[in-house]
Design a protein around this motif. Sequence first.
Motif, short mmCIF file in Angstrom:
data_model
loop_
_atom_site.label_atom_id
_atom_site.label_comp_id
_atom_site.label_asym_id
_atom_site.label_seq_id
_atom_site.Cartn_x
_atom_site.Cartn_y
_atom_site.Cartn_z
N ASP A 41 0.86 -1.19 0.00
CA ASP A 41 0.00 0.00 0.00
C ASP A 41 0.89 1.23 0.00
O ASP A 41 1.51 1.58 1.01
N GLU A 42 0.98 1.91 -1.17
CA GLU A 42 1.88 3.05 -1.30
C GLU A 42 1.45 4.24 -0.44
O GLU A 42 2.25 5.15 -0.20
N THR A 43 0.22 4.24 0.03
CA THR A 43 -0.24 5.37 0.85
C THR A 43 0.16 5.21 2.31
O THR A 43 0.11 6.17 3.08
N THR A 44 0.53 4.00 2.72
CA THR A 44 0.90 3.79 4.12
C THR A 44 2.32 3.23 4.28
O THR A 44 2.84 3.18 5.39
N HIS A 45 2.95 2.82 3.19
CA HIS A 45 4.29 2.24 3.28
C HIS A 45 5.32 3.32 3.61
O HIS A 45 5.24 4.44 3.13
N LYS A 46 6.30 2.95 4.46
CA LYS A 46 7.34 3.89 4.89
C LYS A 46 8.72 3.40 4.45
O LYS A 46 8.96 2.20 4.38
N ASP A 66 5.31 -3.34 5.68
CA ASP A 66 4.87 -1.96 5.85
C ASP A 66 5.98 -0.93 5.75
O ASP A 66 5.71 0.28 5.72
N ALA A 67 7.25 -1.37 5.68
CA ALA A 67 8.34 -0.40 5.70
C ALA A 67 9.65 -1.01 5.22
O ALA A 67 9.85 -2.23 5.26
N ARG A 117 7.99 4.29 13.19
CA ARG A 117 7.09 5.43 13.45
C ARG A 117 7.70 6.76 13.01
O ARG A 117 6.98 7.72 12.71
N MET A 160 6.64 8.49 4.73
CA MET A 160 5.96 7.65 3.76
C MET A 160 6.80 7.59 2.48
O MET A 160 7.40 8.58 2.08
N GLU A 210 8.05 4.70 -1.09
CA GLU A 210 8.27 3.38 -1.66
C GLU A 210 9.65 2.86 -1.25
O GLU A 210 10.53 3.65 -0.90
#
Length: 300
Positions: A2-7, A55-56, A170, A174, A176
Motif C-alpha cells: 500500500d503506497e499510501t501507508t508504506h514507509k 509496511d516499511a 514510526r 511515507m 516506496e
Amino acid sequence: MDETTHKSGYVVLVGRPNVGKSTLLNHLVGQKVSITSRRPQTTRDRILGIKTRPDAQLLYVDTPGIHVAKSQLNRYMMRVAKSALTDVDVVALVVEAGVFRDDDQRALDLARQGTAPVILVVNKVDRLKDKAALLPFLEAMAQRHDFAEIVPLSARRPEDVQRLEDLLVRYLPMGEPFYGEDEITDKSMRFMAAELIREQVFRSFGQEVPYAMAVAIDEFKEEGRLTRIHATIYVEREGQKAILVGAGGERLKQIGQAARLELEKLLDRRVFLGLWVKVKSGWSTDARVLHSLGYHDGES
C-alpha cells in the motif's frame, strides 16, 4: 504494498567504539552485514543494512565509532561517520548502559547537529551488574539532550531488537522501497569478503595484531559452483607478518579456514580462499596508500 501507508527511510547508528553498533545492525537486519570483534574501531566504513518488511523498508547505516582522530585512517573514518549523518530520517545514538565517556559526548554532539530526531539506544543492559543503576543512568542521560525516545535494550535479545525496530518505523516518512526485498546491503561481495577476512584476523589474534592491518581482494572469480578468492593482508612491520603467518604458516591457515566458512555462508556456495601477508610500512598514515586500499571519500 500500500503506497499510501508504506514507509521508507534512513536510520544512522552512531556512537563511540565498542558500544555494539555493528552487532545491533546485524540483528536488526537479520543477517550479518557488518563485522564485529572486541577490538575498538573495527568498523572503518559506512555500512548499509537493509531491512524490508511489508509496511516499511528501514535503511540502517552503521558508522565507525566516534573517537579522537590522529592518523590519516582515523581521520578518514571520522569523515565517513560525519557524512553519514546528512540526509537521514532518524539518528540512533548508541551508548553502553551505565557508561558515558568523552567519546560518547563527542558522538552526542555530532548526533544533535542535524535536524533528524535523535533516539537514544542504551545497549548492553544485560551486562549491567547493578540493575538498580539503570534508572538513574537513564534519568541522567535525559538531562543531556531532549531525545525523541530513550530505549534500553540488549542487541542480543530478539524481542528488544523488534521493539526498537517497531519504534523506528514510526519516525520514517511515507515512501516506496529504495531497494529490492531480497537485498540486505549496498556493498559489493568483494568488499564483504575483505571485511570478513579482516574480522577473522581481529578475532583470532586479539591484541597481538595491531589496529593497522588492512585486507585487499586481488581476485574474486566465479567458476561454476565455486568462488575463487585471493586476498592480501597488509601489515606495517615484519614482526607483525611473522605473528600472522605463524610457525609453518599454521596461524594464517586457521584464519583462512575461519574466513572461508563465513564467506561460504555469505555467498551460499563453495569458496576457495588464498591468503597472503605483505608488509606495507606506514600504510595507515599515507593518504595515497589508503586510497589504493579503498579508503577514500574524495578528500585527502
